[in-house]
Design a protein around this motif. Structure first.
Motif, PDB file in Angstrom:
ATOM      1  N   ARG A 261     108.570  37.022  18.448  1.00 36.15           N
ATOM      2  CA  ARG A 261     107.592  37.810  19.202  1.00 36.15           C
ATOM      3  C   ARG A 261     107.083  36.981  20.360  1.00 36.15           C
ATOM      4  O   ARG A 261     107.334  35.779  20.446  1.00 36.15           O
ATOM      5  CB  ARG A 261     106.437  38.255  18.307  1.00 36.15           C
ATOM      6  N   ASP A 265     100.961  37.165  21.426  1.00 32.38           N
ATOM      7  CA  ASP A 265     100.601  37.901  20.215  1.00 32.38           C
ATOM      8  C   ASP A 265     100.053  36.897  19.199  1.00 32.38           C
ATOM      9  O   ASP A 265     100.785  36.063  18.670  1.00 32.38           O
ATOM     10  CB  ASP A 265     101.825  38.616  19.654  1.00 32.38           C
ATOM     11  N   SER A 267      98.647  37.541  16.265  1.00 32.05           N
ATOM     12  CA  SER A 267      98.663  37.959  14.863  1.00 32.05           C
ATOM     13  C   SER A 267      99.627  37.078  14.066  1.00 32.05           C
ATOM     14  O   SER A 267     100.624  36.572  14.596  1.00 32.05           O
ATOM     15  CB  SER A 267      99.092  39.419  14.747  1.00 32.05           C
TER      16      SER A 267
END
Length: 814
Positions: A261, A265, A267
């Motif tokens: 990713r 990001d 997360s």
């Protein structure tokens, strides 16, 4: 930082305080009265006269000018240099590392000329030099320190300094560190009683990217497909335009899964996996930066913090579940098949095949006293001859011939060997009053699990209201509720959707398809009231929209209880078998039944002999939830203990007697295996404040996977036996030390604030060395001198009077 010592004004002769005040007031009033008509014209002259008079009056009280400063050589000052490996980085290519800059600072401080800041401090303080990495060490001279430490025990070092100098005049601590401590604990550290701490930090720009694993969290659930969840939180700097690739590997390095990713990001990466073996399983997590062409970035600040090993304790012994049923049924058959494929679960069945028979109703042979169903047993073996008023029970899956020989356990030693109990279609009269109380203690005190399944003799229909068992259930049995008049459909509640063990699919749409394909259920024990604190996981609905609880759970004491109100849960498995038969090609399938009832009577049907359906998965997950977190007679935990030094592992073995009371006189034997295969044998020592807990300390000397096997010889129900347990942990000091390469300024600022010190830039150390001799300290020397003997006091007073006289003479006044 403590406030610098300031000079203060002290009254030397308090006996003259009131007379001096009276003389001053009288003089001021007299001056104002004599010049009452000329105050505006002679304001300066009057003010000068008043000031002069006040100075003379003030000398009557013998004012003293007092000041203090640390007594030379009486106070202790500690200098702590962090020599860990995390300083061997620099944010600017081709520039000195933090280790090199700290080494130069220490070398400069040790110079013998007046410019050496350490030697200058040594003239005013009793100086103590320390270095810290995995532990605190005192040194005579710093010389040229080597920054090769594999840990940063900053908190432990500060605590040890506080304890060593408790009751001694410790004036402060100068700490040379980046603040990346490796001995952080779950509890917030208290700095009460700590002297002022002055962290010396290096501020530098960051021109190189870096990616690190900040944290790895492992959780285990009862979800059948992937019971282990690994969440990886990464931290990156100077890499917003790049991608992060995270890989999950097994202990041998075989790739399991890869996720990629963008670096923006934040997360966490989430991996789910089902280990192929029990016991302690080790995983490796590896992260890397990729550019826009999906190429590996190799110019990171450091690559050491890009990997991490984690340990997952799956348990080495299967959980044992006692299933008690009032009659042979499909539920036990399918539940047993489902559990047989799970090495973590073991099912023991106690099935009643005939109820008690009254003596006056029995018609047997002349002189026969036993139940005719047991005709043929040797009459000399009276212990196996069933009496008229005893139910006929069949035991399935027992360890030996003695287990459950007398029926349902009547002692804690017998019952507490199980982790959970399932009651299925068995009335309350089957249990003695003491057995009900024992089952109550099994859940509330031992911490076991209890599940009651629906049936014609379960819940209120089995007269469990106002019994110890009924009190534990998460539903109220006091009210009579009309059952549904037709079939009902099962659905999940909001709480059920959130629990992985209630679902059989990880995807919501797939789960909905499974629910839509469920058969209609026709047997329900209806209830209307759920106890406070209980959670309704699923419910059923009839054709008119009426709803009843289907699966309700709650915590009870140290354990947990559940109520499955559906009495024909087995229909789900039969429906799956029917669907499978109908979907097979006609050339290979047998005669296809047209209803569930025909499937259920088909002997040897392959659709019923395979354990691959969702009903089996749901049953396994329910049993796993039921036994989750249930204490064992021997529980072993291994946890890092920073207070004993970085790399120190405290192994705790909790030993319980057969009735689950604390076992304080156990012989606990430990075998620790390091990553190289070497075995260390230890003996557990009783913990000081926890009865039944035995401890041993191990220091990680080798990086990699560690395991410990524990054995405790005990006296069992049928003679001597040995309790066994095992666990493991991952030792990786380099990864933990290099977890972050940035200066942890927030930690250092919080440390300085709580101790009333201040954060100092490395370029300002000389000014700190100049200020400390004039700061407050435990032992100070006080100097004072009287105003009365100061020439400038009388000079000011005479000057004031001269100004007054001059102004008056120029105006023609006397």
């Amino acid at each position: 930082m403590r406030s610098p010592t300031l000079a203060t004004l002290v009254v030397g002769d308090r006996n003259w305080l009131m007379p001096a005040m009276a003389i001053a007031a009288a003089g001021v009033l007299l001056i104002l009265w004599l010049n009452r008509q000329r105050l505006q014209a002679f304001g300066i002259a009057s003010a000068a006269r008043v000031l002069g008079w006040l100075l003379l009056a003030g000398c009557l009280i013998n004012p003293l000018w007092s000041s203090s400063r640390p007594r030379s050589g009486a106070n202790v000052l500690a200098v702590i240099a962090d020599i860990s490996r995390s300083h061997q980085v620099t944010g600017v290519p081709d520039s000195p590392t933090r280790a090199e800059r700290y080494a130069a600072l220490l070398e400069e401080g040790e110079r013998q000329d007046p410019n050496g800041w350490i030697n200058r401090l040594g003239q005013d303080f009793e100086l103590r030099r320390y270095s810290v990495s995995d532990r605190l060490r005192q040194v005579e001279q710093y010389g040229k320190p080597e920054f090769e430490g594999r840990a940063s025990s900053l908190n432990t070092a500060l605590q040890q300094i506080r304890e060593r100098f408790d009751g001694q005049p410790l004036a402060g601590i100068i700490l040379l560190s980046d603040g990346n401590a490796t001995d952080f604990s779950d509890e917030r550290m208290s700095y009460d009683g700590m002297p002022p701490v002055f962290p010396v930090v290096i501020e530098e720009p960051r021109l190189q990217p870096d990616l690190s694993i900040r944290d790895v969290v492992v959780t285990q659930t009862a979800f059948d497909d992937a019971p282990v969840t690994i969440q990886v939180q990464t931290e990156q700097t100077m890499a917003d335009s790049m991608q992060i690739r995270t890989e999950l590997l097994d202990q041998t390095g075989v790739l399991i899964e890869t996720q990629t990713r963008t670096a923006t990001d934040v997360s966490p990466f989430r991996f789910t996996h089902r280990p192929a073996s029990d016991g302690t399983v080790f995983y490796q997590v590896r992260v890397s930066l990729l550019n826009d062409k999906n190429e590996l970035i190799r110019n990171e600040l450091t690559m050491v913090n890009n990997s991490r090993m984690v340990a997952v304790d799956r348990g080495s012994q299967p959980r044992r579940i006692l299933y008690v049923s009032g009659r042979p049924n499909w539920e036990f058959k399918f539940l047993r098949r489902a559990i047989q494929s799970d090495p973590q679960l073991g099912l023991v069945g106690l099935i009643r095949i005939a109820k008690k028979e009254a003596k006056f109703d029995f018609r047997g042979r002349s002189g026969e006293r036993s139940n005719s169903l047991f005709r043929g047993f040797d009459p000399k073996e009276q212990e196996i001859v069933e009496e008229y008023d005893e139910p006929v029970l069949v035991r399935i899956g027992t360890r030996d011939a003695q287990e459950l020989k007398g029926g349902f356990p009547e002692s804690a030693e017998e019952l507490f060997q199980y982790d959970a109990v399932v009651l299925d279609d068995i009335e309350s009269d089957f249990f003695l009053a003491d057995q009900m109380t024992l089952l109550y203690d099994f859940v509330s005190r031992r911490g076991g699990g209890l599940l009651m399944m629906g049936g014609q003799e379960s819940f209120r229909q089995g007269e469990y209201d106002r019994t110890p068992i009924g009190e534990m259930l998460p539903i109220d049995l006091s009210q009579t509720i009309e059952p549904p008049k037709g079939p009902v459909r099962l659905s999940l509640t909001r709480e059920g959707w959130l629990q992985p063990w209630v679902r059989v699919r990880s995807d919501e749409n797939e789960e909905k398809k499974v629910l839509e394909g469920l058969p209609d259920f026709r047997t329900l024990n209806p209830v209307s009231f759920v106890r406070p604190g209980a959670v309704r996981m699923s419910e059923v609905e009839d054709s008119e929209g009426n709803r009843w609880p289907a699966l309700v759970v709650q915590r009870f004491g140290k354990g947990r209880t559940a109520a499955l109100c559906i009495g024909d849960f087995w229909r789900w498995r039969l429906q799956e078998g029917l669907n499978k038969l109908q979907n097979e090609p006609s050339s290979v399938r047998p005669a296809v039944p047209t209803s569930i009832e025909q499937v259920g009577t088909a002997d040897g049907n392959p659709a019923l002999t395979e354990d691959l359906g969702d009903q089996a998965r749901a049953s396994r997950q329910m049993m796993r939830w039921l036994v989750a977190d249930v204490p064992r007679r021997l529980d072993v935990f291994a946890k890092e203990d920073p207070s004993l030094g970085v790399g120190s592992i405290r192994i705790q073995a909790t030993v319980r007697a057969a009735d689950f009371s604390s076992q304080e006189n156990a012989d606990v034997r430990l075998k620790v295996t390091d990553p190289d295969g070497r075995v260390i044998e230890l003996s557990g020592e009783p913990a000081e404040d926890q009865p039944g807990v035995f401890e041993a300390i191990v220091t990680n000397t080798v990086q990699g996977a560690w395991k410990v096997d524990v054995e405790v010889p005990i006296e069992g129900l049928n003679g001597p036996e040995t309790l066994t347990a095992s666990t493991g942990w991952a030792s990786q000091p380099d990864q933990m030390e290099m977890r972050s390469v940035d200066v942890n300024r927030s930690f250092l600022e919080d440390l300085a604030r709580q101790t009333k010190g201040r954060v100092v830039n490395i370029d300002d150390v000389d000014s700190l060395a100049a200020d400390l001799p004039f700061s407050s300290a435990p032992i100070v020397e006080i100097t004072s001198w009287p105003f009365w003997h100061q020439w400038w006091i009388f000079t000011i007073a005479v000057t004031c009077f001269v100004i007054d006289w001059t102004v008056r003479r120029r105006r023609g006044l006397p």
